[in-house]
Write an enzyme that holds these catalytic residues in place. Structure first.
Site, PDB file in Angstrom:
ATOM      1  CG  ASN A  29      -1.962   1.042   1.238  1.00  0.00           C
ATOM      2  OD1 ASN A  29      -2.511   1.361   0.202  1.00  0.00           O
ATOM      3  ND2 ASN A  29      -2.278   1.589   2.399  1.00  0.00           N
ATOM      4  CG  ASP A  94       3.542  -2.073   2.770  1.00  0.00           C
ATOM      5  OD1 ASP A  94       3.887  -1.510   3.821  1.00  0.00           O
ATOM      6  OD2 ASP A  94       2.375  -2.048   2.343  1.00  0.00           O
ATOM      7  CD1 TRP A  95      -0.219  -3.294   3.859  1.00  0.00           C
ATOM      8  CD2 TRP A  95      -0.563  -5.272   4.845  1.00  0.00           C
ATOM      9  NE1 TRP A  95      -0.681  -3.055   5.134  1.00  0.00           N
ATOM     10  CE2 TRP A  95      -0.906  -4.244   5.767  1.00  0.00           C
ATOM     11  CE3 TRP A  95      -0.685  -6.607   5.245  1.00  0.00           C
ATOM     12  CZ2 TRP A  95      -1.368  -4.513   7.047  1.00  0.00           C
ATOM     13  CZ3 TRP A  95      -1.142  -6.875   6.531  1.00  0.00           C
ATOM     14  CH2 TRP A  95      -1.483  -5.834   7.412  1.00  0.00           C
ATOM     15  CD  GLU A 118      11.311  -0.914   5.361  1.00  0.00           C
ATOM     16  OE1 GLU A 118      10.347  -0.245   5.765  1.00  0.00           O
ATOM     17  OE2 GLU A 118      12.380  -1.019   5.986  1.00  0.00           O
ATOM     18  CG  HIS A 260       7.688   1.679   4.047  1.00  0.00           C
ATOM     19  ND1 HIS A 260       7.932   0.445   4.619  1.00  0.00           N
ATOM     20  CD2 HIS A 260       6.474   1.578   3.438  1.00  0.00           C
ATOM     21  CE1 HIS A 260       6.906  -0.356   4.393  1.00  0.00           C
ATOM     22  NE2 HIS A 260       6.011   0.305   3.667  1.00  0.00           N
TER      23      HIS A 260
END
Length: 285
Positions: A29, A94-95, A118, A260
């Site tokens: 995201n 991330d996700w 991350e 990030h």
């Protein structure tokens, strides 16, 4: 770019190269497969590389669903099955990293390796969040979240540039394009409310605990945890060290200074790290 029907909607995806072992890149995201545009060439010259836009994101469809983790996993499962992807190597940010580990844990006979950065290596506590991040995510989980994300488009206009220092205005325009209205931004609102913090949401915490168990008990599957310099929160040194010590057949590699959204800042370092790891373990054979 190809599009394929899945369940009651469709997923757009990037596909480059050819070979017997698919390497699947999963974004988080508020990005899309565009995140991987400068990473994929490091492997697509030797094998088949694919990167889907998650449901509701990028150029994929936007069905009327809740866009919770379980929804994304369901549509992603259907995409893997529609393309008949087996013996896959998964790379997630991330996700996308969480979805990669979850898919691998539920399909252990179809995965050859998992590389992440991350991402959600284990459930978190609020106290582990950087103060500014904790303040933001408490806001996102409150009624103020609708104003910040749906109306002000904060994930695109603030969070993404903050976490990707090398992002150009043209790149940001690509990420902004799928979200022209407040209603179209609901997938971005759902994700921060899925953060596994202090045991909530319980079902997301359970998913992460399940894939942690698999990651710790699958020595036959090589695992790579990429780390940015001076990482915080998800990518902190303590988190990476915990993962390498806990997961079976795991190793870490530094990719240098980045925010990030590291694939924007350090695509060549990430591509080289994944490519070297693939070669080291013969994952494309």
């Amino acid at each position: 770019m190809p599009v394929i029907d899945v369940l009651d909607s469709y997923l757009h995806y990037t596909e480059l190269g050819a070979g017997p072992v698919p390497v699947v890149f999963l974004h988080g995201n508020p990005t899309s497969s565009y995140l991987w545009r400068r990473v994929i060439p490091h492997v697509s010259d030797r094998t088949r590389a694919l990167a889907p836009d998650l449901i509701g994101m990028g150029e994929s469809g936007k069905p009327e669903i809740g866009y919770r983790f379980a929804d994304h996993a369901r549509y992603l499962d259907a995409w893997f099955d529609a393309l008949r992807l087996d013996r896959a190597v998964l790379v997630g940010h991330d996700w996308g990293g969480a979805l990669a580990m979850d898919w691998a844990a539920r399909h252990p006979d179809r995965v050859r390796g998992v590389a992440v950065l991350e991402t959600f290596l284990r459930p978190l506590r609020w106290s582990e969040m950087p103060p500014q991040g904790a303040e933001l995510f408490r806001r996102f989980r409150s009624p103020e979240g609708e104003q910040a994300i749906l109306v002000e488009n904060m994930f695109i206009e603030f969070n993404l540039p903050f976490g990707a220092k090398s992002l150009t205005p043209a790149d940001l325009a690509v990420y902004r394009a799928p979200y022209p209205t407040p209603e179209s931004r609901r997938p971005m609102l759902a994700w921060p409310r899925e953060f596994p913090l202090d045991g909530e949401p319980a079902d997301v915490v359970a998913v992460i605990e399940d894939y942690d168990r698999w990651m710790a008990t699958s020595p036959e599957v090589p695992k790579l945890v990429m780390a940015v310099d001076d990482g915080v929160g998800l990518g902190s040194a303590e988190m990476v060290e915990w993962a390498v010590a806990t997961f079976a057949a795991a190793e870490s590699v530094g990719i240098g200074p980045a925010g990030h959204h590291a694939p924007e800042d350090r695509p060549d370092a990430i591509g080289a790290a994944v490519s070297d790891w693939l070669d080291k373990h013969g994952l494309l054979d």
